[in-house]
Design an enzyme around this catalytic site. Structure first.
Site, mmCIF file in Angstrom:
data_model
loop_
_atom_site.group_PDB
_atom_site.id
_atom_site.type_symbol
_atom_site.label_atom_id
_atom_site.label_comp_id
_atom_site.label_asym_id
_atom_site.label_seq_id
_atom_site.Cartn_x
_atom_site.Cartn_y
_atom_site.Cartn_z
ATOM 1 N N SER A 192 10.721 11.506 47.880
ATOM 2 C CA SER A 192 9.605 11.252 47.364
ATOM 3 C C SER A 192 8.359 11.097 47.929
ATOM 4 O O SER A 192 7.174 11.333 47.295
ATOM 5 C CB SER A 192 9.781 9.903 46.329
ATOM 6 O OG SER A 192 10.438 8.920 47.141
ATOM 7 N N LYS A 233 3.150 10.265 43.451
ATOM 8 C CA LYS A 233 2.745 9.788 42.437
ATOM 9 C C LYS A 233 1.466 10.328 41.683
ATOM 10 O O LYS A 233 1.156 10.243 40.682
ATOM 11 C CB LYS A 233 2.327 8.310 42.996
ATOM 12 C CG LYS A 233 3.498 7.520 42.988
ATOM 13 C CD LYS A 233 3.081 5.820 42.552
ATOM 14 C CE LYS A 233 4.219 5.181 42.717
ATOM 15 N NZ LYS A 233 5.038 5.185 43.851
ATOM 16 N N GLU A 262 -2.279 -0.850 37.367
ATOM 17 C CA GLU A 262 -1.829 -2.045 38.092
ATOM 18 C C GLU A 262 -0.999 -1.481 39.007
ATOM 19 O O GLU A 262 -0.554 -0.428 38.952
ATOM 20 C CB GLU A 262 -1.203 -3.126 37.183
ATOM 21 C CG GLU A 262 0.371 -2.904 37.260
ATOM 22 C CD GLU A 262 0.651 -1.716 36.123
ATOM 23 O OE1 GLU A 262 -0.206 -1.586 35.101
ATOM 24 O OE2 GLU A 262 1.859 -1.202 36.097
HETATM 25 C C1 LIG Z 1 6.066 4.431 43.830
HETATM 26 C C2 LIG Z 1 7.452 5.031 44.765
HETATM 27 C C3 LIG Z 1 8.635 5.209 44.417
HETATM 28 C C4 LIG Z 1 9.178 4.796 43.023
HETATM 29 O O1 LIG Z 1 8.739 4.873 41.857
HETATM 30 P P1 LIG Z 1 9.607 6.002 40.982
HETATM 31 O O2 LIG Z 1 8.553 5.850 39.803
HETATM 32 O O3 LIG Z 1 10.837 5.404 40.514
HETATM 33 O O4 LIG Z 1 9.561 7.187 41.357
HETATM 34 C C5 LIG Z 1 9.421 6.050 45.121
HETATM 35 N N1 LIG Z 1 9.244 6.709 46.053
HETATM 36 C C6 LIG Z 1 7.714 6.578 46.761
HETATM 37 C C7 LIG Z 1 7.431 7.206 48.258
HETATM 38 C C8 LIG Z 1 6.916 5.637 45.997
HETATM 39 O O5 LIG Z 1 5.498 5.649 46.442
#
Ligand SMILES: *Cc1c(COP(=O)(O)O)cnc(C)c1O
Length: 395
Positions: free
Chosen positions: A378, A91, A113
């Site tokens: 992610s 993020k 938000e």
């Molecule tokens: C917020 C988040 C997501 C989901 O958000 P996307 O916009 O779909 O990437 C996925 N993995 C993690 C670790 C997150 O914090």
């Protein structure tokens, strides 16, 4: 040649996208639309963005060939380690970029938000870094559920405002943020995924595209080819997947797999598998697919992972689904949990529960021994420790 996966001048990917906003917000969104590409493409922005990604975030994130996971699934499985970024997920790639854009536009106040609090933390972090005033809207229920992230935001100097209307969760926080934005048009609204009115989905995708930009170089170095056979990423709003897919969208030889959260099961009534359950509608200022009832009211989504608990997907993903450029699979809470525990045991990496959904489809694919697969990891699992403890205590 322009890619068919770029939005047109009105922000549409096929039938999806656009900017469905109250008239009062029009000047704000128009200002951003008129300037974002010039800013992003400027040398000044690129040098500041790249230098912060390197020295503050810790990029490039490694591309790691996971040996024991590869052995288990009989393929070459690489992990793109977004979990190693500062603040623990992808993020921050986006918030770093948008804070530079906001500054360039002369904005001094930032609003955002957040549902799970991850985007709130990533936003509060860059506001602290840039000494900008930060207000985060969050549903009253989420504030209770995500206390550690609320504490982090406050420590970072953000003001956290509770949304007390409706279901007191993410969509209500979004409504509050938009209401505030209308009343305070001098603020910059920092959106956390490839959602929202044009130009946000395209802007956020471009900022997350650093993931696949690095992947190309790293794969070339490690395998001799910049293309993998398959890329797998989880989808909440869709930003980490958009970033991992971005530079491969036009290359149909690369298989793209988006994984949604099925919660307790796609048809259990407790799910967030938007591509399976959703229909065309407008959410968060853009036309896309979303989970809604017969009256067009948003159906509250459910997933064990707070980051995937979103009732829509961004317009690019609606288009990738409609055109079948990406395959949309899903994983249940249980499958994600098992995949997280497996990665931890096999590779010594505790993933975020969101990322575990991407890992959870590995057993469902018919992988070839020579297949090169990249799983976009992610985020890291520290924030999910309580969920992991509860699960392990159950047995
Ligand atoms: C917020 C988040 C997501 C989901 O958000 P996307 O916009 O779909 O990437 C996925 N993995 C993690 C670790 C997150 O914090």
């Amino acid at each position: 040649m322009k890619s068919k996966f770029q939005p047109n001048e009105h922000g549409y990917y096929g039938q999806f996208g656009g900017a469905f906003i109250p008239e009062l917000l029009y000047p704000n969104v128009k200002e951003l639309e008129d300037n974002y590409l010039d800013i992003i493409n400027s040398e000044e922005f690129q040098s500041a963005y790249k230098s912060l990604l390197k020295d503050y975030v810790g990029r490039p994130s490694p591309l790691y060939l996971a040996p024991r996971l590869s052995e288990k699934y009989k393929a070459h499985i690489y992990l793109k380690r977004e979990d190693l970024n500062h603040t623990g997920a992808h993020k921050v790639n986006n918030t770093i970029g948008q804070i530079l854009i906001a500054k360039k536009l002369g904005k001094t106040k930032i609003i955002a938000e957040t549902g799970a609090g991850q985007h709130g933390v990533a936003t509060a972090t860059v506001c602290a870094l840039m000494n900008l005033d930060c207000t985060i809207f969050m549903g009253e229920i989420d504030i209770k559920r995500q206390a550690p992230n609320v504490a982090r935001m406050k420590m970072l100097g953000a003001k956290v405002v509770a949304a007390t209307s409706g279901s007191k969760t993410l969509k209500d926080a979004t409504n509050e943020a938009i209401r505030y934005w209308i009343q305070h048009p001098e603020t910059y609204y920092l959106i956390g995924s490839v959602v929202g009115p044009h130009p946000y989905p395209d802007m956020v995708a471009r900022l997350q595209a650093v993931i696949s930009e690095e992947m190309k170089l790293q794969l070339k170095e490690q395998t001799g080819s910049e293309n993998p056979d398959t890329i797998i990423a989880c989808v909440g709003g869709g930003s980490n997947a958009a970033g991992a897919f971005y530079h491969y969208l036009d290359d149909e030889a690369v298989e793209l797999i988006a994984v949604e959260a099925a919660g307790l099961g796609v048809n259990s009534g407790q799910s967030a598998a938007t591509s399976q359950l959703g229909e065309v509608g407008v959410i968060h200022g853009s036309k896309t697919i979303l989970m809604q009832n017969e009256y067009g009211q948003i159906v509250e989504p459910y997933s064990i992972s707070a980051g995937l608990d979103y009732p829509g997907v961004g317009p690019l993903h609606a288009y990738l689904h409609e055109t079948k450029r990406a395959q949309f699979l899903n994983a249940t809470d249980e499958e994600a949990m098992l995949a997280a525990l497996e990665l931890t045991k096999l590779e010594g990496i505790i993933p975020a529960l969101e990322s575990a959904h991407a890992l959870a489809v590995l057993p469902k694919l018919n992988l070839r021994p020579d297949q090169v697969v990249v799983v976009n990891l992610s985020g890291r699992g520290d924030k999910d420790l309580e969920a992991y403890i509860n699960y392990l205590d159950k047995d």
